[in-house]
Motif scaffolding. Structure first.
Motif, mmCIF file in Angstrom:
data_model
loop_
_atom_site.group_PDB
_atom_site.id
_atom_site.type_symbol
_atom_site.label_atom_id
_atom_site.label_comp_id
_atom_site.label_asym_id
_atom_site.label_seq_id
_atom_site.Cartn_x
_atom_site.Cartn_y
_atom_site.Cartn_z
ATOM 1 N N UNK A 112 10.752 -3.724 -7.528
ATOM 2 C CA UNK A 112 11.747 -3.697 -6.446
ATOM 3 C C UNK A 112 11.664 -2.457 -5.558
ATOM 4 N N UNK A 113 10.949 -1.417 -6.010
ATOM 5 C CA UNK A 113 10.891 -0.169 -5.244
ATOM 6 C C UNK A 113 9.574 0.018 -4.488
ATOM 7 N N UNK A 114 8.742 -1.018 -4.445
ATOM 8 C CA UNK A 114 7.444 -0.888 -3.778
ATOM 9 C C UNK A 114 7.575 -0.473 -2.316
ATOM 10 N N UNK A 115 8.543 -1.028 -1.608
ATOM 11 C CA UNK A 115 8.734 -0.724 -0.182
ATOM 12 C C UNK A 115 9.025 0.754 0.060
ATOM 13 N N UNK A 116 9.621 1.417 -0.920
ATOM 14 C CA UNK A 116 10.002 2.821 -0.758
ATOM 15 C C UNK A 116 8.877 3.781 -1.102
ATOM 16 N N UNK A 117 7.833 3.294 -1.745
ATOM 17 C CA UNK A 117 6.798 4.184 -2.281
ATOM 18 C C UNK A 117 5.977 4.833 -1.172
ATOM 19 N N UNK A 118 5.487 6.029 -1.461
ATOM 20 C CA UNK A 118 4.534 6.675 -0.550
ATOM 21 C C UNK A 118 3.157 6.054 -0.707
ATOM 22 N N UNK A 119 2.843 5.652 -1.942
ATOM 23 C CA UNK A 119 1.546 5.036 -2.229
ATOM 24 C C UNK A 119 1.747 3.996 -3.321
ATOM 25 N N UNK B 297 0.791 -1.223 0.000
ATOM 26 C CA UNK B 297 0.000 0.000 0.000
ATOM 27 C C UNK B 297 0.828 1.279 0.000
ATOM 28 N N UNK B 298 2.110 1.198 0.279
ATOM 29 C CA UNK B 298 2.934 2.394 0.379
ATOM 30 C C UNK B 298 2.982 2.933 1.802
#
Length: 472
Positions: A265-272, A55-56
């Motif tokens: 690979x960048x899902x963990x870093x996302x705000x949303x 979910x971000x």
């Protein structure tokens, strides 16, 4: 044999099938190439990941996990830092909440950037690399005849409304411009089908220096990055999403929003993090922001003489533009130069990998864009190879109003062209017929020197893929 097969199906354990992760191969019919497929996902399967990855960081911990749309147990981009090709969708109530949050982020952003990959164009009929199994794409006679999707048109509207400041486009398809998005606010970082000076970048190729410089500028400038339809598998340009995400972690800016069906690979870093079909998500966003999809412009009416801005009196396919013989925009007060795109006219590429190469206008394609047959020198071969490039009419419209920093081609022969010092001194380019092999060698040498100068002008800009990944 048929009865025994039916019998085996009749007594097949369906519960066991649901629990088994299976790939099947569809048999080709009438010469059709067999393609990989996947079994339907079990209805109760969900994404198993952290809350941030689902979910971000700005998402709600109570939101239900995304449902599995398709189970495809292969890498989305083999050889890259990609994830599995499974596809997921948010539940309707969660998707609606996420789109509301996305709209709030856009309203609060001052420097919003879109970063799009191949996934935004699949519904237009242009296949991508990351979709595995039986991807369904509309049938096109040519990918260059593709029409912009609702997502392209809504991004164009977001720009027109002042929400979206810049668009970094990994695709080459010209669909943003076909949707009405302006060329001058677009960075086609991996090459373009409609710009002869910006050929498609091979996996082991370098990014064009001026486009990479612009990329770095917006990497620092953006406070919100919306990544749409990209696997974020380690391309150099992915740095924009990573940098904006990392700055938000330290309290600077709003961060990144990732919209796609597959994990990245960048899902963990996302705000949303939004899992869904791109057109569906963007249409919901347009509704939330009360904006309408842009109207799709037509280009067959761009004929030169009736386009205004000093073009009165020009013949069809001739355009008065404020750019000199190097393709650079001239200072105000200088007389415009004529770009002659009548069939049979010779032109020269002004910048990029093909700088200095010469071509002949051979007509227009079905949508009205100009086709130019260039002769490109093949390094270490001693001969020229023909290649037809297309010049998008949107570039002519923007060039006539001086909106582009540079223009990719200039006319050769028969038209005075002001020099790079903007003094007004006319420079005449003559296309003399080649009489002997020595002239061919000289032409090759000149073209290759121009090309080497263009490719080295920006210093070390790095390969398309990031340095910590193997060479493309």
């Amino acid at each position: 044999m048929t009865s025994s097969l039916l019998s085996s199906i009749e007594y097949f354990d369906m519960d066991r099938l649901k629990a088994t992760e299976t790939k099947v191969t569809r048999i080709g019919i009438n010469g059709e190439t067999p393609t990989a497929s996947s079994t339907p996902a079990a209805p109760n399967r969900v994404l198993d990941a952290s809350s941030n990855a689902m979910h971000g960081k700005r998402g709600c911990m109570s939101w239900e996990p995304p449902l599995t749309l398709r189970y495809v147990d292969v890498e989305a981009r083999p050889g890259y830092a990609s994830c599995k090709a499974h596809e997921y969708v948010d539940r309707p109530e969660v998707l609606r909440a996420k789109v509301k949050l996305l709209a709030d982020l856009i309203r609060g952003s001052e420097q919003c950037v879109a970063y799009t990959g191949a996934g935004i164009s699949t519904s237009a009929g242009i296949a991508d690399y990351a979709t595995q199994g039986d991807g369904v794409f509309p049938l096109l006679l040519s990918p260059m005849l593709a029409k912009p999707t609702p997502a392209h048109r809504i991004l164009a509207s977001l720009h027109a409304e002042g929400h979206l400041k810049h668009w970094i486009q990994q695709n080459h398809d010209g669909l943003p411009q076909k949707a009405g998005y302006p060329q001058h606010a677009l960075n086609e970082i991996h090459g373009a089908w409609y710009d002869p000076s910006n050929p498609v970048v091979p996996m082991d190729g370098g990014l064009r220096p001026d486009l990479f410089k612009s990329l770095l500028l917006w990497e620092k400038k953006a406070d919100l990055c919306i990544a749409i339809g990209t696997s974020l598998a380690g391309m150099n340009a992915d740095r924009v999403v990573r940098s904006v995400s990392e700055r938000a972690t330290s309290g600077e800016g709003l961060g990144s929003v990732i919209i796609s069906l597959q994990q990245t690979p960048l899902d963990e870093l996302s705000a949303l993090r939004i899992f869904g079909k791109i057109d569906d998500v963007m249409e919901m966003l347009a509704e939330e922001l009360s904006i309408t999809q842009s109207s799709v412009p037509t280009w067959d009416g761009v004929v030169g003489g009736d386009c205004g801005n000093g073009n009165e009196g020009c013949e069809e396919d001739m355009f008065m533009i404020p750019y000199n013989s190097s393709g650079n925009k001239m200072s105000p007060g200088n007389e415009n130069n004529c770009l002659d795109l009548r069939e049979g006219q010779q032109v020269r590429i002004t910048s990029g990998f093909y700088s200095g190469d010469v071509g002949v206008v051979v007509g227009k394609q079905l949508e009205g864009h100009y086709k130019i047959r260039f002769m490109h020198p093949i390094k270490n071969k001693g001969w020229l190879a023909p290649k037809v490039h297309v010049l998008g009419c949107w570039m002519l419209v923007e060039a006539m109003h001086g909106l582009l920093d540079t223009f990719p081609i200039v006319t050769i022969a028969g038209v005075g062209d002001k020099g790079p010092d903007d003094t007004g001194e006319a420079i005449m380019f003559k296309a003399e017929p080649i009489q002997n092999k020595n002239q061919i060698g000289d032409l090759l040498s000149d073209m290759l020197k121009s090309r080497e100068a263009a490719s080295s002008g920006g210093g070390n800009v790095g390969n398309e893929r990031e340095a910590d990944c193997k060479s493309d």
